[in-house]
Design an enzyme around this catalytic site. Structure first.
Site, PDB file in Angstrom:
ATOM      1  N   ASN A 126     -14.191  -3.589   5.881  1.00 14.19           N
ATOM      2  CA  ASN A 126     -13.399  -3.277   6.931  1.00 14.19           C
ATOM      3  C   ASN A 126     -13.991  -2.351   8.185  1.00 14.19           C
ATOM      4  O   ASN A 126     -14.685  -1.467   7.805  1.00 14.19           O
ATOM      5  CB  ASN A 126     -12.018  -2.911   6.424  1.00 14.19           C
ATOM      6  CG  ASN A 126     -11.034  -2.194   7.606  1.00 14.19           C
ATOM      7  OD1 ASN A 126     -10.893  -1.286   7.860  1.00 14.19           O
ATOM      8  ND2 ASN A 126     -10.684  -3.272   8.491  1.00 14.19           N
ATOM      9  N   GLY A 127     -13.956  -3.237   9.443  1.00 13.39           N
ATOM     10  CA  GLY A 127     -14.137  -2.247  10.671  1.00 13.39           C
ATOM     11  C   GLY A 127     -14.814  -3.277  11.497  1.00 13.39           C
ATOM     12  O   GLY A 127     -16.055  -3.680  11.181  1.00 13.39           O
ATOM     13  N   GLY A 130      -8.666  -6.025  10.736  1.00 13.89           N
ATOM     14  CA  GLY A 130      -7.267  -5.471  11.339  1.00 13.89           C
ATOM     15  C   GLY A 130      -7.208  -5.773  12.898  1.00 13.89           C
ATOM     16  O   GLY A 130      -6.492  -6.844  13.070  1.00 13.89           O
ATOM     17  N   ARG A 131      -7.649  -4.776  13.896  1.00 12.63           N
ATOM     18  CA  ARG A 131      -7.329  -5.284  15.246  1.00 12.63           C
ATOM     19  C   ARG A 131      -7.874  -6.686  15.783  1.00 12.63           C
ATOM     20  O   ARG A 131      -7.334  -7.137  16.633  1.00 12.63           O
ATOM     21  CB  ARG A 131      -8.021  -4.030  16.148  1.00 12.63           C
ATOM     22  CG  ARG A 131      -7.345  -2.739  15.755  1.00 12.63           C
ATOM     23  CD  ARG A 131      -8.112  -1.499  16.305  1.00 12.63           C
ATOM     24  NE  ARG A 131      -9.466  -1.681  15.552  1.00 12.63           N
ATOM     25  CZ  ARG A 131     -10.555  -0.971  15.968  1.00 12.63           C
ATOM     26  NH1 ARG A 131     -10.591  -0.142  17.033  1.00 12.63           N
ATOM     27  NH2 ARG A 131     -11.897  -0.962  15.284  1.00 12.63           N
ATOM     28  N   CYS A 159      -5.886   7.037   6.356  1.00 15.14           N
ATOM     29  CA  CYS A 159      -5.170   7.063   7.448  1.00 15.14           C
ATOM     30  C   CYS A 159      -5.499   8.539   8.261  1.00 15.14           C
ATOM     31  O   CYS A 159      -5.581   9.664   7.599  1.00 15.14           O
ATOM     32  CB  CYS A 159      -3.577   7.379   6.964  1.00 15.14           C
ATOM     33  SG  CYS A 159      -2.486   7.716   8.535  1.00 15.14           S
ATOM     34  N   GLN A 209       0.753  -1.383   0.047  1.00 16.88           N
ATOM     35  CA  GLN A 209       0.150  -0.103  -0.210  1.00 16.88           C
ATOM     36  C   GLN A 209       0.804   1.329  -0.083  1.00 16.88           C
ATOM     37  O   GLN A 209       2.002   1.130   0.649  1.00 16.88           O
ATOM     38  CB  GLN A 209      -0.888  -0.009   1.419  1.00 16.88           C
ATOM     39  CG  GLN A 209      -1.883   1.185   1.445  1.00 16.88           C
ATOM     40  CD  GLN A 209      -2.668   1.252   2.655  1.00 16.88           C
ATOM     41  OE1 GLN A 209      -2.191   1.416   3.664  1.00 16.88           O
ATOM     42  NE2 GLN A 209      -3.795   1.040   2.534  1.00 16.88           N
ATOM     43  N   LYS A 256      -8.184   1.666  -0.532  1.00 17.47           N
ATOM     44  CA  LYS A 256      -8.794   1.588   0.920  1.00 17.47           C
ATOM     45  C   LYS A 256      -9.094   2.972   1.225  1.00 17.47           C
ATOM     46  O   LYS A 256      -8.408   3.936   1.435  1.00 17.47           O
ATOM     47  CB  LYS A 256      -7.783   0.974   1.875  1.00 17.47           C
ATOM     48  CG  LYS A 256      -8.265   0.690   3.182  1.00 17.47           C
ATOM     49  CD  LYS A 256      -7.704  -0.409   3.890  1.00 17.47           C
ATOM     50  CE  LYS A 256      -8.197  -0.748   5.323  1.00 17.47           C
ATOM     51  NZ  LYS A 256      -7.704   0.487   6.084  1.00 17.47           N
TER      52      LYS A 256
HETATM   53  C1  LIG Z   1      -1.931   0.783  14.786  1.00 20.59           C
HETATM   54  C2  LIG Z   1      -2.646   0.810  13.572  1.00 20.59           C
HETATM   55  C3  LIG Z   1      -1.817   0.832  12.286  1.00 20.59           C
HETATM   56  C4  LIG Z   1      -2.709   0.786  11.199  1.00 20.59           C
HETATM   57  N1  LIG Z   1      -2.073   0.706   9.878  1.00 20.59           N
HETATM   58  C5  LIG Z   1      -2.856   0.835   8.744  1.00 20.59           C
HETATM   59  C6  LIG Z   1      -2.120   0.813   7.269  1.00 20.59           C
HETATM   60  O1  LIG Z   1      -0.876   1.054   7.286  1.00 20.59           O
HETATM   61  N2  LIG Z   1      -2.798   0.744   6.169  1.00 20.59           N
HETATM   62  C7  LIG Z   1      -3.962   0.929   6.148  1.00 20.59           C
HETATM   63  O2  LIG Z   1      -4.731   0.810   4.968  1.00 20.59           O
HETATM   64  N3  LIG Z   1      -4.771   0.646   7.515  1.00 20.59           N
HETATM   65  C8  LIG Z   1      -4.067   0.747   8.581  1.00 20.59           C
HETATM   66  N4  LIG Z   1      -4.852   0.563   9.748  1.00 20.59           N
HETATM   67  C9  LIG Z   1      -6.185   0.552   9.856  1.00 20.59           C
HETATM   68  C10 LIG Z   1      -6.646  -1.027   9.608  1.00 20.59           C
HETATM   69  O3  LIG Z   1      -6.348  -1.421   8.549  1.00 20.59           O
HETATM   70  C11 LIG Z   1      -8.304  -0.792   9.695  1.00 20.59           C
HETATM   71  O4  LIG Z   1      -8.833  -0.091   8.826  1.00 20.59           O
HETATM   72  C12 LIG Z   1      -9.089  -0.171  11.256  1.00 20.59           C
HETATM   73  O5  LIG Z   1      -8.372  -0.802  12.183  1.00 20.59           O
HETATM   74  C13 LIG Z   1     -10.368  -0.739  10.949  1.00 20.59           C
HETATM   75  O6  LIG Z   1     -10.385  -2.236  11.085  1.00 20.59           O
HETATM   76  P1  LIG Z   1     -10.549  -2.833  12.401  1.00 20.59           P
HETATM   77  O7  LIG Z   1     -11.718  -2.548  13.046  1.00 20.59           O
HETATM   78  O8  LIG Z   1     -10.695  -4.498  11.998  1.00 20.59           O
HETATM   79  O9  LIG Z   1      -9.327  -2.869  13.205  1.00 20.59           O
HETATM   80  C14 LIG Z   1      -4.107   0.552  11.021  1.00 20.59           C
HETATM   81  C15 LIG Z   1      -4.780   0.633  12.432  1.00 20.59           C
HETATM   82  C16 LIG Z   1      -3.898   0.598  13.443  1.00 20.59           C
HETATM   83  C17 LIG Z   1      -4.902   0.564  14.707  1.00 20.59           C
END
Ligand SMILES: Cc1cc2nc3c(=O)[nH]c(=O)nc-3n(C[C@H](O)[C@H](O)[C@H](O)COP(=O)(O)O)c2cc1C
Length: 319
Positions: free
Chosen positions: A186-187, A211-212, A87, A57, A126
């Protein structure tokens, strides 16, 4: 996820918890010099997973920087590049990058036009749904619809919402109605049943992006695919990741903060909220590691991670 799911993480995760179709790389932020640093080269090396299971990305507001980065990624063998429009970090948005690109749909249109005109690789995106207000999505959607986006991942929150509260699922549905290309959701996908609910709510969904949830329960995808969380695999994942980090990083100066960030999520799997408080107080790796390993070996594990305990004040806002 920037700062957490780098090369060591994804390779160790894939070995211990098979099942993820693809791993997304933390964003690459191209600098003016248009040259990959040795560290970036190491991170971008596809390694044993191979380019087909990795999606790199790029985070930038400059089409020339994006196109340079896309060419560098093509040379490394990647077949697709993802653009970050999500971001929310203050410094990133302040410079007009990430979710900052959503501020002005006209400027976004010009940016995407320049990117898609010369992109050497298929481009996926994204995105969040706006900067301040979910209503902005209505102006962003027609801009996105004009370009041959390979696939779009929507995290249906605004930049202002960071990671707080619920998501705007209606905004995701709206994208599914209007946009002609494959969509990924996502989310807040923290459990196999949440993934299932989203998949059955949207019939044409190209996939879910986690993600998390995967940091809190590294077995989440394995479980989504019918497997179980194996404690030995969790211990092996933890120990192998520690060994990989310790081979190249300072235990207290670098490995400890990285593991604390991971454990902020992993500790949501433990019944005792106190465990995280004890871990975060450790000042030395030599103190932290036996405590963390002991918890993984001996503590009861909750059936699902308890995200109601995640303190928003602790979340490191990188994206
Ligand atoms: C510490 C951290 C770093 C992240 N880095 C990226 C990243 O580099 N690129 C990206 O598209 N999303 C990044 N995200 C966002 C996640 O990909 C995702 O969109 C967001 O956490 C919501 O999804 P979740 O509820 O499954 O965590 C990051 C999130 C966190 C908390």
């Amino acid at each position: 996820m920037e700062g957490i799911t780098g090369r060591d993480f994804r390779e160790v995760h894939a070995a211990c918890f098979p099942g993820a179709d693809r791993y997304r790389l933390p964003f690459l932020s191209p600098a003016g010099a248009h040259q990959l640093t040795p560290r970036q080269r190491r991170e971008l090396d596809p390694g044993p997973l191979g380019c087909g299971r990795l999606l790199p990305q790029v985070l930038t507001k400059d089409p020339a920087d994006f196109l340079w980065a896309a060419s560098a990624l093509a040379e490394l063998g990647y077949g697709q590049v993802d653009l970050n429009l999500g971001c929310p970090s203050g410094t990133v948005v302040g410079k007009g990058k990430g979710a900052g690109l959503l501020r002005d749909p006209g400027a976004l249109d010009r940016f995407l036009e320049a990117v898609f005109r010369d992109a050497p690789l298929p481009v996926s995106v994204k995105t969040r749904i706006g900067l301040e207000d979910p209503a902005e999505w209505e102006d962003i959607l027609p801009v996105l619809a004009r370009y041959p986006i390979r696939e779009l991942t929507v995290h249906p929150r605004t930049r202002r919402e960071l990671y707080k509260g619920g998501v705007h699922f209606d905004a995701f549905r709206r994208a599914a109605e209007i946009l002609p290309f494959p969509l990924r959701y996502n989310g807040n996908l923290f459990t196999p049943s949440a993934v299932q609910r989203v998949e059955s709510a949207c019939s044409g969904l190209a996939g879910a992006v986690i993600g998390r949830g995967l940091l809190a329960d590294p077995a989440l995808i394995t479980r989504c695919k019918g497997g179980v969380r194996d404690r030995e695999a969790l211990i092996a994942f933890h120990e192998e990741l520690a060994a990989r980090y310790l081979a190249s990083m300072h235990p207290d100066g670098a490995v400890l903060p990285k593991f604390k960030e991971l454990w902020m999520y992993l500790s949501l799997l433990l019944p005792e909220e106190k465990a995280w408080k004890r871990l975060r107080k450790c000042a030395r790796w030599a103190e932290f590691h036996p405590l963390a390993l002991g918890l993984l070996r001996e503590s009861e594990l909750l059936p699902e991670a308890d995200f109601s305990r995640l303190s928003q004040a602790d979340v490191v806002i990188k994206n």
